[in-house]
Design a protein around this motif. Structure first.
Motif, PDB file in Angstrom:
ATOM      1  N   SER A  20       0.842  -1.243   0.051  1.00  0.00           N
ATOM      2  CA  SER A  20      -0.046  -0.018  -0.020  1.00  0.00           C
ATOM      3  C   SER A  20       0.728   1.311   0.001  1.00  0.00           C
ATOM      4  N   ILE A  22       1.734   5.120   0.728  1.00  0.00           N
ATOM      5  CA  ILE A  22       1.207   5.940   2.098  1.00  0.00           C
ATOM      6  C   ILE A  22       1.579   7.393   1.688  1.00  0.00           C
ATOM      7  N   LEU A  29      -3.767  12.674   6.013  1.00  0.00           N
ATOM      8  CA  LEU A  29      -4.111  11.165   5.806  1.00  0.00           C
ATOM      9  C   LEU A  29      -3.087  10.470   6.761  1.00  0.00           C
ATOM     10  N   ALA A  30      -1.870  10.884   6.813  1.00  0.00           N
ATOM     11  CA  ALA A  30      -0.628   9.942   7.151  1.00  0.00           C
ATOM     12  C   ALA A  30       0.228  10.976   7.719  1.00  0.00           C
ATOM     13  N   SER A  42      -5.093   6.529   6.850  1.00  0.00           N
ATOM     14  CA  SER A  42      -4.609   5.818   5.616  1.00  0.00           C
ATOM     15  C   SER A  42      -4.098   4.573   5.917  1.00  0.00           C
ATOM     16  N   LEU A  45      -6.333   2.247   7.858  1.00  0.00           N
ATOM     17  CA  LEU A  45      -6.919   1.433   6.777  1.00  0.00           C
ATOM     18  C   LEU A  45      -6.576   0.416   6.029  1.00  0.00           C
ATOM     19  N   ALA A  46      -5.338   0.738   5.809  1.00  0.00           N
ATOM     20  CA  ALA A  46      -4.365  -0.403   5.048  1.00  0.00           C
ATOM     21  C   ALA A  46      -4.408  -1.584   5.825  1.00  0.00           C
ATOM     22  N   PHE A  81      -3.945   5.506  -1.689  1.00  0.00           N
ATOM     23  CA  PHE A  81      -4.863   6.334  -1.189  1.00  0.00           C
ATOM     24  C   PHE A  81      -4.612   7.888  -1.622  1.00  0.00           C
ATOM     25  N   TYR A  98     -13.706   8.586   1.346  1.00  0.00           N
ATOM     26  CA  TYR A  98     -13.789   8.432   2.811  1.00  0.00           C
ATOM     27  C   TYR A  98     -13.519   9.449   3.656  1.00  0.00           C
ATOM     28  N   GLN A 197     -10.788  12.077  -0.815  1.00  0.00           N
ATOM     29  CA  GLN A 197      -9.826  11.123  -0.779  1.00  0.00           C
ATOM     30  C   GLN A 197     -10.454   9.815  -0.687  1.00  0.00           C
ATOM     31  N   MET A 199      -9.723   5.441  -1.462  1.00  0.00           N
ATOM     32  CA  MET A 199      -8.948   3.998  -1.487  1.00  0.00           C
ATOM     33  C   MET A 199      -8.804   3.753  -3.284  1.00  0.00           C
TER      34      MET A 199
END
Length: 243
Positions: A20, A22, A29-30, A42, A45-46, A81, A98, A197, A199
């Motif tokens: 994934s 990131i 998000l991260a 994110s 979620l992953a 993401f 999301y 945003q 996936m």
């Protein structure tokens, strides 16, 4: 994993691991904590998707959305993401959004610009991180102002703070943090884009696409997304409603 079809596994983890992207360029998000650990919605979620699939998760961090997109396009990563954008949608399939965040501008406090549309005039230079969702959007819609492309969102903000441009385009939260750090800057009210945003995964993986669409809807309904945003200090961001 017994109730998940092999076609889903093949689409989402062709190497046997869920790889994934990131995007650390978007702090909503991260983020990376002082110890170097990845965190954020994110990331959560992953990991949750990997747990659902019964697979090891490999988190691959990037400092820009453009690099994350390239990794998905090349096959170096399997899911990611990213903001939904018509240009990227030529190569990628998306879940429903999301998280929804605002694209706006950072300007000097004494700038004459009071509204979003004020900036689209001749002679105005706006810094933007290359190939971000807002860079792609503004490249299509600005009629008069000139975009100055920088390697990352952070570099675009730094350029505006240094007076290299009249404004920086970006996500509201990091722009507000920059205005709080710096002297004499403010964030314009309103937005030029509501950034959705989602996936995402490369095209032509229909079983995987349907699986992540269903997965994201479940995560929204359960409150997982809102909780993940709060845990990472991003409770001001909006968890998207059910599709």
């Amino acid at each position: 994993m017994s109730d998940i079809s092999q076609s889903v596994i093949n689409d989402l983890a062709p190497t046997g691991r869920l790889r994934s992207t990131i995007n650390l360029g978007n702090t909503v998000l991260a983020q990376k904590d002082p110890a170097g650990n990845l965190r954020g919605v994110s990331v959560d979620l992953a990991r949750a998707l990997g747990e659902r699939l019964g697979l090891e998760v490999e988190l691959v961090p990037f400092d820009t959305a453009g690099k994350a997109f390239d990794a998905l396009q090349s096959g170096a990563c399997d899911i990611g993401f990213l903001a939904i954008d018509p240009k990227r949608a030529e190569e990628l399939d998306y879940s429903a959004p999301y998280v929804i965040i605002e694209g706006t501008y950072l300007v000097p406090a004494d700038s004459p610009f009071g509204m979003i549309d004020d900036l689209d005039r001749d002679g105005v230079r706006i810094a933007a991180g290359r190939n971000t969702a807002y860079d792609l959007h503004l490249s299509r819609v600005l009629k008069h102002a000139q975009l100055a492309h920088y390697p990352s969102s952070a570099a675009a903000i730094d350029a505006a703070l240094a007076g290299e441009t009249d404004a920086a385009a970006g996500v509201r939260q990091p722009l507000a943090a920059a205005a709080a750090r710096g002297q004499g800057f403010r964030v314009i009210g309103g937005n030029f884009l509501l950034i959705q945003q989602a996936m995402t995964l490369p095209k032509n993986r229909p079983a995987g696409h349907e699986f992540i669409r269903t997965f994201i809807e479940e995560m929204k309904r359960s409150g997982f997304i809102a909780d993940a945003l709060a845990r990472s200090g991003q409770s001001a961001a909006i968890a998207a409603p059910p599709a």
